[in-house]
Design a protein around this motif. Structure first.
Motif, PDB file in Angstrom:
ATOM      1  N   LEU A  74       0.834  -1.205   0.000  1.00 53.42           N
ATOM      2  CA  LEU A  74       0.000   0.000   0.000  1.00 53.42           C
ATOM      3  C   LEU A  74       0.868   1.254   0.000  1.00 53.42           C
ATOM      4  CD1 LEU A  74      -2.710  -1.242   2.477  1.00 53.42           C
ATOM      5  CD2 LEU A  74      -3.029  -0.763   0.034  1.00 53.42           C
ATOM      6  N   LEU A  75       1.893   1.278   0.821  1.00 47.03           N
ATOM      7  CA  LEU A  75       2.774   2.448   0.858  1.00 47.03           C
ATOM      8  C   LEU A  75       3.569   2.594  -0.432  1.00 47.03           C
ATOM      9  CD1 LEU A  75       3.960   2.136   4.553  1.00 47.03           C
ATOM     10  CD2 LEU A  75       2.411   3.871   3.595  1.00 47.03           C
ATOM     11  N   ARG A  76       4.025   1.489  -0.995  1.00 43.77           N
ATOM     12  CA  ARG A  76       4.803   1.506  -2.239  1.00 43.77           C
ATOM     13  C   ARG A  76       3.982   2.039  -3.415  1.00 43.77           C
ATOM     14  NH1 ARG A  76       6.237  -3.627  -2.045  1.00 43.77           N
ATOM     15  NH2 ARG A  76       4.973  -4.448  -3.726  1.00 43.77           N
ATOM     16  N   THR A  77       2.669   1.831  -3.393  1.00 44.63           N
ATOM     17  CA  THR A  77       1.810   2.240  -4.511  1.00 44.63           C
ATOM     18  C   THR A  77       1.027   3.521  -4.208  1.00 44.63           C
ATOM     19  OG1 THR A  77       0.039   0.766  -3.745  1.00 44.63           O
ATOM     20  CG2 THR A  77       1.588  -0.116  -5.392  1.00 44.63           C
ATOM     21  N   TRP A  78       1.483   4.274  -3.229  1.00 43.21           N
ATOM     22  CA  TRP A  78       0.868   5.542  -2.838  1.00 43.21           C
ATOM     23  C   TRP A  78       1.767   6.662  -3.321  1.00 43.21           C
ATOM     24  CZ3 TRP A  78      -2.266   4.599   2.008  1.00 43.21           C
ATOM     25  CH2 TRP A  78      -3.188   5.616   2.238  1.00 43.21           C
ATOM     26  N   HIS A  79       1.204   7.693  -3.927  1.00 39.05           N
ATOM     27  CA  HIS A  79       2.009   8.811  -4.423  1.00 39.05           C
ATOM     28  C   HIS A  79       2.779   9.431  -3.257  1.00 39.05           C
ATOM     29  CE1 HIS A  79       3.232  12.539  -6.305  1.00 39.05           C
ATOM     30  NE2 HIS A  79       2.925  11.978  -7.466  1.00 39.05           N
ATOM     31  N   GLU A  81       3.625  12.361  -2.538  1.00 39.74           N
ATOM     32  CA  GLU A  81       3.100  13.629  -2.017  1.00 39.74           C
ATOM     33  C   GLU A  81       1.907  13.447  -1.084  1.00 39.74           C
ATOM     34  OE1 GLU A  81       2.366  16.308  -5.253  1.00 39.74           O
ATOM     35  OE2 GLU A  81       4.472  16.337  -5.842  1.00 39.74           O
ATOM     36  N   THR A  82       1.216  12.306  -1.170  1.00 39.84           N
ATOM     37  CA  THR A  82       0.031  12.079  -0.327  1.00 39.84           C
ATOM     38  C   THR A  82       0.178  10.854   0.580  1.00 39.84           C
ATOM     39  OG1 THR A  82      -1.051  10.831  -2.109  1.00 39.84           O
ATOM     40  CG2 THR A  82      -1.543  13.194  -1.964  1.00 39.84           C
ATOM     41  N   VAL A 137      -2.420   8.342 -10.709  1.00 44.68           N
ATOM     42  CA  VAL A 137      -1.540   9.040 -11.639  1.00 44.68           C
ATOM     43  C   VAL A 137      -0.316   8.165 -11.883  1.00 44.68           C
ATOM     44  CG1 VAL A 137      -2.283  11.346 -10.889  1.00 44.68           C
ATOM     45  CG2 VAL A 137      -0.301  10.290  -9.807  1.00 44.68           C
ATOM     46  N   ARG A 138       0.372   8.471 -12.950  1.00 45.13           N
ATOM     47  CA  ARG A 138       1.642   7.790 -13.196  1.00 45.13           C
ATOM     48  C   ARG A 138       2.738   8.575 -12.480  1.00 45.13           C
ATOM     49  NH1 ARG A 138       1.874   3.513 -16.498  1.00 45.13           N
ATOM     50  NH2 ARG A 138       0.199   3.296 -17.985  1.00 45.13           N
ATOM     51  N   HIS A 139       3.564   7.836 -11.773  1.00 50.42           N
ATOM     52  CA  HIS A 139       4.706   8.426 -11.081  1.00 50.42           C
ATOM     53  C   HIS A 139       5.917   7.559 -11.391  1.00 50.42           C
ATOM     54  CE1 HIS A 139       6.976  10.568  -8.037  1.00 50.42           C
ATOM     55  NE2 HIS A 139       7.357   9.410  -7.545  1.00 50.42           N
ATOM     56  N   GLU A 140       6.914   8.167 -12.003  1.00 52.71           N
ATOM     57  CA  GLU A 140       8.110   7.437 -12.428  1.00 52.71           C
ATOM     58  C   GLU A 140       7.737   6.198 -13.244  1.00 52.71           C
ATOM     59  OE1 GLU A 140      10.398   6.810  -8.839  1.00 52.71           O
ATOM     60  OE2 GLU A 140      10.822   8.954  -8.653  1.00 52.71           O
ATOM     61  N   SER A 146      -3.325   8.406  -5.734  1.00 55.68           N
ATOM     62  CA  SER A 146      -3.043   9.789  -5.404  1.00 55.68           C
ATOM     63  C   SER A 146      -3.984  10.341  -4.332  1.00 55.68           C
ATOM     64  CB  SER A 146      -3.140  10.641  -6.668  1.00 55.68           C
ATOM     65  OG  SER A 146      -2.959  12.004  -6.368  1.00 55.68           O
ATOM     66  N   ALA A 147      -5.288  10.218  -4.574  1.00 59.36           N
ATOM     67  CA  ALA A 147      -6.264  10.810  -3.652  1.00 59.36           C
ATOM     68  C   ALA A 147      -7.618  10.151  -3.877  1.00 59.36           C
ATOM     69  CB  ALA A 147      -6.367  12.319  -3.898  1.00 59.36           C
TER      70      ALA A 147
END
Length: 152
Positions: A74-79, A81-82, A137-140, A146-147
């Protein structure tokens, strides 16, 4: 935009009676109610051997992570910033089923997407549901949560 619902919910077995999280093996039905066994469905995402190809697949795998209590995933797949500093699981809560109600964008060709869902659970034995629209969202290069906006 598509409208999908999952298969009818199945009972949680011993976990529903308060015996702790559902015991999930690679051969178990996937908690996300997908058609494949856990090891071939969300389990490969949890193990880090594959990445969710769509925001709906990520949403399903995050739901399954709540079921099996995989805080690291869960933490690994959380943006970033949030992302909270940690994830705590309520021992009285048992996730019992997932209905995907709507998706927008979120494919390999998009950079954002939403998934509207209803996640069913029991809390201290009382049934309830969480109705939410999650934004991804896509991150890296990877899909991340995201939210969210609570619908009910």
């Amino acid at each position: 935009m598509s409208r999908r619902t999952s298969r009818p919910r199945r009972p949680d077995g011993p976990a529903a009676a308060g015996a702790g999280p559902r015991q999930t093996t690679p051969a178990s039905p996937c908690p996300c109610d997908g058609p494949a066994a856990y090891g071939d469905c969300c389990g490969r995402f949890h193990a880090g051997t594959a990445a969710a190809p769509t925001c709906e697949a990520l949403m399903r795998s995050r739901y399954a992570a709540f079921v099996v209590r995989d805080a690291a995933y869960l933490l690994r797949t959380w943006h970033p910033e949030t992302r909270p500093p940690s994830v705590e699981f309520d021992p009285a809560m048992r996730w019992t089923g997932l209905d995907i109600l709507d998706t927008t964008e979120g494919s390999a060709f998009h950079t954002t997407g939403t998934v509207t869902f209803r996640a069913h659970y029991t809390d201290g034995g009382r049934p309830d549901a969480l109705h939410e629209q999650s934004r991804f969202v896509r991150h890296e290069g990877a899909w991340v949560y995201s939210a969210a906006v609570f619908v009910d």
